[in-house]
Design a protein around this motif. Sequence first.
Motif, short mmCIF file in Angstrom:
data_model
loop_
_atom_site.label_atom_id
_atom_site.label_comp_id
_atom_site.label_asym_id
_atom_site.label_seq_id
_atom_site.Cartn_x
_atom_site.Cartn_y
_atom_site.Cartn_z
N TYR A 142 0.81 -1.21 0.00
CA TYR A 142 0.00 0.00 0.00
C TYR A 142 0.85 1.28 0.00
O TYR A 142 0.40 2.32 0.46
CB TYR A 142 -0.93 0.01 1.21
CG TYR A 142 -2.12 -0.91 1.03
CD1 TYR A 142 -3.25 -0.50 0.33
CD2 TYR A 142 -2.10 -2.22 1.52
CE1 TYR A 142 -4.33 -1.34 0.16
CE2 TYR A 142 -3.17 -3.07 1.35
CZ TYR A 142 -4.29 -2.63 0.67
OH TYR A 142 -5.37 -3.47 0.49
N GLN A 182 -3.66 -5.53 -4.20
CA GLN A 182 -4.48 -4.76 -3.26
C GLN A 182 -5.95 -5.19 -3.29
O GLN A 182 -6.63 -5.14 -2.27
CB GLN A 182 -4.38 -3.26 -3.57
CG GLN A 182 -3.04 -2.65 -3.25
CD GLN A 182 -2.99 -1.18 -3.62
OE1 GLN A 182 -4.02 -0.54 -3.78
NE2 GLN A 182 -1.79 -0.65 -3.76
N LYS A 192 -7.99 -3.38 3.20
CA LYS A 192 -7.32 -2.09 3.10
C LYS A 192 -6.47 -1.87 4.35
O LYS A 192 -6.84 -2.26 5.45
CB LYS A 192 -8.33 -0.96 2.94
CG LYS A 192 -9.07 -0.99 1.60
CD LYS A 192 -10.01 0.19 1.49
CE LYS A 192 -10.71 0.21 0.14
NZ LYS A 192 -11.60 -0.95 -0.06
N TYR A 233 -4.43 0.88 6.76
CA TYR A 233 -4.43 2.29 7.16
C TYR A 233 -3.24 2.64 8.07
O TYR A 233 -3.34 3.53 8.90
CB TYR A 233 -5.74 2.63 7.86
CG TYR A 233 -6.96 2.34 7.03
CD1 TYR A 233 -7.31 3.15 5.95
CD2 TYR A 233 -7.78 1.24 7.30
CE1 TYR A 233 -8.43 2.89 5.17
CE2 TYR A 233 -8.90 0.97 6.54
CZ TYR A 233 -9.23 1.79 5.47
OH TYR A 233 -10.33 1.52 4.70
N GLU A 254 -8.93 -2.71 7.35
CA GLU A 254 -10.35 -2.73 7.02
C GLU A 254 -11.04 -3.93 7.67
O GLU A 254 -10.49 -5.03 7.68
CB GLU A 254 -10.50 -2.83 5.49
CG GLU A 254 -11.91 -3.06 5.01
CD GLU A 254 -11.97 -3.43 3.54
OE1 GLU A 254 -13.07 -3.41 2.97
OE2 GLU A 254 -10.90 -3.74 2.96
#
Length: 371
Positions: free
Chosen positions: A85, A98, A103, A105, A122
């Motif tokens: 990422y 991806q 996801k 963060y 996520e």
Amino acid sequence: MDSSVALGRLELACPRPVVTRGSCLPEGAQSSHLNGCVPLSHQVAGHKYGVDKVGILQHPDGTVLKQLQPPPRGPREMQFYSMVYSEDRCDPCLVDLQAHLPKYYGTWSSPDAPTDLYLKLEDVTRRFQKPCIMDVKIGQRSYDPFASQEKREQQIRKYPLMEEIGFLVLGMRVYKVGSDGFDTYDQHYGRGLVKDTIKEGLSKFFYNGDTLRKDAITASILKVQKILQWFEGQSRFNFYASSLLFVYEGVCAPYPASLPESPIKPETCEQNNNISTMYSLHKKSCVRSHYQTKQDNGVWSSSQQPNGNCSLARLEEERKETKKEAEADTVSDVEVKMIDFAHVFSSDVPDQGYIYGLKNLLKVLNQILEE
């Protein structure tokens, strides 16, 4: 190549992770003392908060916090997520990957314990009302090439059939429509499955007490096939002790109100291909009719014959488009994500162990669907 070299190759490609601070105090297992963060309630496998030294929390903002494991596993997983990422995202291999990961963060830590890092990820189950969840470890080996002999023997003892079957069910959580509750299956259930019972054992994940959810099986197969395509096209990484997280909606979706009257009634939760195809055909016919009314009078389109019938080529094209639309409608209520990357290593050869596991898993899923 030793583990430090492999890890170093990952580090060179990774930027510094983004660190966010929060107010959750991960001291003790009591959810009432976590200042908003609670242990993940629907976790089906892996380290559980309050039970193990590391675990997973649910953040009030809807993400999940995975506590970093001790070195080298935790830093290796963090570096992998950071690399995939990274902001430049110019590597097609990583950009494609991806789509198959939760996801990321960055990392999170409490102000009161800044050295206790969590991966902020996520929650792929968040959009589901009654999420049915399954964690499946993939590959022919659940230990990496740098594991000690003791570790190798320990992992083989846990599931001697890993090399032959290529995957292991670590846990399941299945919604039952009759009781409005969940049946759970832990790691001991999965390790009890052998070659002759793996199909029946896996099918329980898709049985809601009333019917076999063939729609969820079909959508899962499509998702796993896409992951397999990625693996067959890359030779940069080898994954060990990594899993696929399956999620599908346990609550039956309502019958679309826009559908015309049809003798096909959704008596059960199973949304088979006929229903999805009919819905897609209905949408396409509306669009096609609108388009045809705008054509010049007396002028035929190149794909249409004077008798009003489409050419065979056009019919085949529309059949393919309808199939894709039907598949897209089905896949929307299912997620299949790759998780757990504490044992990912740089490589220059395809990951044959993971590919073997994916192919065998697809074989079993197809058998369940067909039989």
